[in-house]
Motif scaffolding. Structure first.
Motif, PDB file in Angstrom:
ATOM      1  N   ARG A  69       0.805  -1.220   0.000  1.00  0.00           N
ATOM      2  CA  ARG A  69       0.000   0.000   0.000  1.00  0.00           C
ATOM      3  C   ARG A  69       0.838   1.269   0.000  1.00  0.00           C
ATOM      4  N   LEU A  70       2.124   1.150   0.296  1.00  0.00           N
ATOM      5  CA  LEU A  70       2.984   2.330   0.364  1.00  0.00           C
ATOM      6  C   LEU A  70       3.840   2.425  -0.879  1.00  0.00           C
ATOM      7  N   LEU A  71       4.320   3.628  -1.152  1.00  0.00           N
ATOM      8  CA  LEU A  71       5.195   3.857  -2.296  1.00  0.00           C
ATOM      9  C   LEU A  71       6.538   4.394  -1.815  1.00  0.00           C
ATOM     10  N   ARG A  72       7.576   3.955  -2.462  1.00  0.00           N
ATOM     11  CA  ARG A  72       8.894   4.544  -2.245  1.00  0.00           C
ATOM     12  C   ARG A  72       9.591   4.680  -3.589  1.00  0.00           C
ATOM     13  N   GLU A  73      10.519   5.612  -3.664  1.00  0.00           N
ATOM     14  CA  GLU A  73      11.231   5.821  -4.924  1.00  0.00           C
ATOM     15  C   GLU A  73      12.143   4.626  -5.195  1.00  0.00           C
ATOM     16  N   ARG A  74      12.188   4.225  -6.438  1.00  0.00           N
ATOM     17  CA  ARG A  74      13.054   3.114  -6.814  1.00  0.00           C
ATOM     18  C   ARG A  74      14.521   3.495  -6.637  1.00  0.00           C
ATOM     19  N   ARG A  75      15.351   2.500  -6.548  1.00  0.00           N
ATOM     20  CA  ARG A  75      16.789   2.726  -6.481  1.00  0.00           C
ATOM     21  C   ARG A  75      17.273   3.322  -7.803  1.00  0.00           C
ATOM     22  N   PRO A  76      18.325   4.155  -7.741  1.00  0.00           N
ATOM     23  CA  PRO A  76      18.819   4.786  -8.976  1.00  0.00           C
ATOM     24  C   PRO A  76      19.092   3.807 -10.104  1.00  0.00           C
ATOM     25  N   ARG A  77      19.656   2.646  -9.791  1.00  0.00           N
ATOM     26  CA  ARG A  77      19.954   1.689 -10.867  1.00  0.00           C
ATOM     27  C   ARG A  77      18.681   1.148 -11.503  1.00  0.00           C
ATOM     28  N   ASP A  78      17.602   1.014 -10.711  1.00  0.00           N
ATOM     29  CA  ASP A  78      16.335   0.548 -11.269  1.00  0.00           C
ATOM     30  C   ASP A  78      15.686   1.628 -12.130  1.00  0.00           C
ATOM     31  N   ILE A  79      15.844   2.883 -11.716  1.00  0.00           N
ATOM     32  CA  ILE A  79      15.333   3.991 -12.537  1.00  0.00           C
ATOM     33  C   ILE A  79      16.094   4.056 -13.853  1.00  0.00           C
ATOM     34  N   ARG A  80      17.396   3.864 -13.789  1.00  0.00           N
ATOM     35  CA  ARG A  80      18.188   3.863 -15.030  1.00  0.00           C
ATOM     36  C   ARG A  80      17.742   2.731 -15.947  1.00  0.00           C
ATOM     37  N   ARG A  81      17.431   1.578 -15.370  1.00  0.00           N
ATOM     38  CA  ARG A  81      16.944   0.455 -16.185  1.00  0.00           C
ATOM     39  C   ARG A  81      15.642   0.821 -16.878  1.00  0.00           C
ATOM     40  N   GLN A  82      14.742   1.505 -16.170  1.00  0.00           N
ATOM     41  CA  GLN A  82      13.487   1.915 -16.788  1.00  0.00           C
ATOM     42  C   GLN A  82      13.728   2.919 -17.909  1.00  0.00           C
ATOM     43  N   ARG A  83      14.667   3.819 -17.700  1.00  0.00           N
ATOM     44  CA  ARG A  83      14.929   4.843 -18.710  1.00  0.00           C
ATOM     45  C   ARG A  83      15.533   4.267 -19.979  1.00  0.00           C
ATOM     46  N   GLU A  84      16.112   3.090 -19.891  1.00  0.00           N
ATOM     47  CA  GLU A  84      16.653   2.459 -21.094  1.00  0.00           C
ATOM     48  C   GLU A  84      15.566   2.278 -22.149  1.00  0.00           C
ATOM     49  N   ARG A  85      14.317   2.101 -21.705  1.00  0.00           N
ATOM     50  CA  ARG A  85      13.217   1.842 -22.629  1.00  0.00           C
ATOM     51  C   ARG A  85      12.530   3.120 -23.080  1.00  0.00           C
ATOM     52  N   ILE A  86      13.011   4.265 -22.598  1.00  0.00           N
ATOM     53  CA  ILE A  86      12.377   5.546 -22.915  1.00  0.00           C
ATOM     54  C   ILE A  86      13.428   6.458 -23.538  1.00  0.00           C
ATOM     55  N   GLY A  87      13.431   6.554 -24.857  1.00  0.00           N
ATOM     56  CA  GLY A  87      14.379   7.435 -25.523  1.00  0.00           C
ATOM     57  C   GLY A  87      13.918   8.879 -25.418  1.00  0.00           C
ATOM     58  N   MET A  88      14.872   9.801 -25.273  1.00  0.00           N
ATOM     59  CA  MET A  88      14.508  11.215 -25.185  1.00  0.00           C
ATOM     60  C   MET A  88      15.463  12.039 -26.025  1.00  0.00           C
ATOM     61  N   VAL A  89      14.882  12.936 -26.823  1.00  0.00           N
ATOM     62  CA  VAL A  89      15.649  13.858 -27.657  1.00  0.00           C
ATOM     63  C   VAL A  89      15.308  15.268 -27.200  1.00  0.00           C
ATOM     64  N   PHE A  90      16.336  16.023 -26.836  1.00  0.00           N
ATOM     65  CA  PHE A  90      16.153  17.339 -26.247  1.00  0.00           C
ATOM     66  C   PHE A  90      16.283  18.438 -27.301  1.00  0.00           C
ATOM     67  N   GLN A  91      16.018  19.672 -26.873  1.00  0.00           N
ATOM     68  CA  GLN A  91      16.209  20.823 -27.762  1.00  0.00           C
ATOM     69  C   GLN A  91      17.673  20.929 -28.165  1.00  0.00           C
ATOM     70  N   ARG A  92      18.554  20.797 -27.204  1.00  0.00           N
ATOM     71  CA  ARG A  92      19.990  20.807 -27.454  1.00  0.00           C
ATOM     72  C   ARG A  92      20.476  19.381 -27.628  1.00  0.00           C
ATOM     73  N   PHE A  93      21.556  19.211 -28.356  1.00  0.00           N
ATOM     74  CA  PHE A  93      21.919  17.879 -28.830  1.00  0.00           C
ATOM     75  C   PHE A  93      22.653  17.055 -27.769  1.00  0.00           C
ATOM     76  N   HIS A  94      23.449  17.726 -26.918  1.00  0.00           N
ATOM     77  CA  HIS A  94      24.157  17.050 -25.820  1.00  0.00           C
ATOM     78  C   HIS A  94      25.035  15.908 -26.328  1.00  0.00           C
ATOM     79  N   LEU A  95      25.685  16.100 -27.453  1.00  0.00           N
ATOM     80  CA  LEU A  95      26.636  15.101 -27.939  1.00  0.00           C
ATOM     81  C   LEU A  95      27.991  15.297 -27.256  1.00  0.00           C
ATOM     82  N   PHE A  96      28.740  14.206 -27.138  1.00  0.00           N
ATOM     83  CA  PHE A  96      30.099  14.314 -26.624  1.00  0.00           C
ATOM     84  C   PHE A  96      30.973  14.938 -27.713  1.00  0.00           C
ATOM     85  N   PRO A  97      31.537  16.118 -27.477  1.00  0.00           N
ATOM     86  CA  PRO A  97      32.270  16.807 -28.548  1.00  0.00           C
ATOM     87  C   PRO A  97      33.548  16.106 -28.961  1.00  0.00           C
ATOM     88  N   HIS A  98      34.124  15.288 -28.076  1.00  0.00           N
ATOM     89  CA  HIS A  98      35.400  14.632 -28.359  1.00  0.00           C
ATOM     90  C   HIS A  98      35.213  13.246 -28.966  1.00  0.00           C
TER      91      HIS A  98
END
Length: 247
Positions: A69-98
């Motif tokens: 019945r209670l909620l708690r925030e997932r561990r960072p590694r579990d959140i990262r796992r979820q984000r693997e399935r959600i691609g995001m493209v931002f206004q700025r490109f955020h590419l590694f310049p090197h």
């Protein structure tokens, strides 16, 4: 869904369902909460009330305690796992310049999915070919136009094999003559059946590609519907007023 920054409520109660394979375009004036809405989908922003579910999984939070019945925030590694399935493209490109275009696209599969370098490179070159940049694979970001950099960013998101793609005004930082090449890639993605939520000021794109258009103002959904209906016969005065300034 509700989200507050200090005393300001930027999302005032969003109730939204997106079907698999649907292209949803989100339009509205600056400051209406569109980008915040996107960032809540992948837990880049913690919502203050409500839930986000993607493919039946609660994003960012997990049930615990008696009878779950209670909620708690997932561990960072579990959140990262979820984000693997959600691609995001931002206004700025955020590419590694090197790193070259192909190296930028390889980064996620190498670091997160632990793919072999050979397999990651093969996949990256295939994706760069898909976005029309096979001949720029070994170029660095500084050697690419803004439109080309944004297409690399799209290929980089696709390299994680997401089930959902989020686009946060992906053409707003581009010169007008470069917008078309990015929108062309997004049209191809839509035709391939990718589930997409696109925050955009490109009304022509929304009208042509979207299965549904959602108009937001002051943190709320004012109305949504098929683009033919929303653009030609909006039901709400606020929608009509907005469209009169952008069409």
């Amino acid at each position: 869904m509700r989200k507050r920054f200090g005393d300001t409520e930027v999302l005032t109660g969003i109730d939204l369902e997106v079907r698999t394979g649907e292209v949803l375009c989100v339009i509205g004036p600056s400051g209406s909460g569109k980008s915040t809405l996107l960032r809540c989908f992948n837990h880049l922003e913690r919502i203050d009330a409500g839930r986000v579910w993607i493919e039946g999984e609660l994003v960012g939070w997990e049930h615990h305690g008696p009878a779950g019945r209670l909620l708690r925030e997932r561990r960072p590694r579990d959140i990262r796992r979820q984000r693997e399935r959600i691609g995001m493209v931002f206004q700025r490109f955020h590419l590694f310049p090197h790193r070259t275009a192909v190296q930028n696209v390889m980064e996620g599969p190498l670091a997160v999915k632990r793919r072999s370098r050979a397999l990651a490179a093969e996949q990256a070159r295939e994706l760069l070919d898909r976005v029309g940049l096979a001949d720029r694979a070994d170029h660095y970001p500084a050697q690419l136009s803004g439109g080309q950099q944004q297409r690399v960013a799209i290929a980089r998101a696709l390299a994680m094999e997401p089930t959902l793609m989020l686009f946060d005004e992906p053409t707003s930082a581009l010169d007008p003559e470069l917008v078309g090449e990015v929108l062309g890639v997004m049209r191809d993605l839509a035709r391939s059946g990718m589930t997409m939520i696109v925050v955009t000021h490109e009304m022509g794109f929304a009208r042509e590609v979207a299965d549904r258009v959602l108009f937001m103002d002051q943190g709320a959904v004012v109305e949504s519907g098929h683009p033919d209906d929303l653009f030609t016969a909006p039901r709400h005065d606020r929608t009509r007023a907005f469209l009169s300034t952008v069409l």
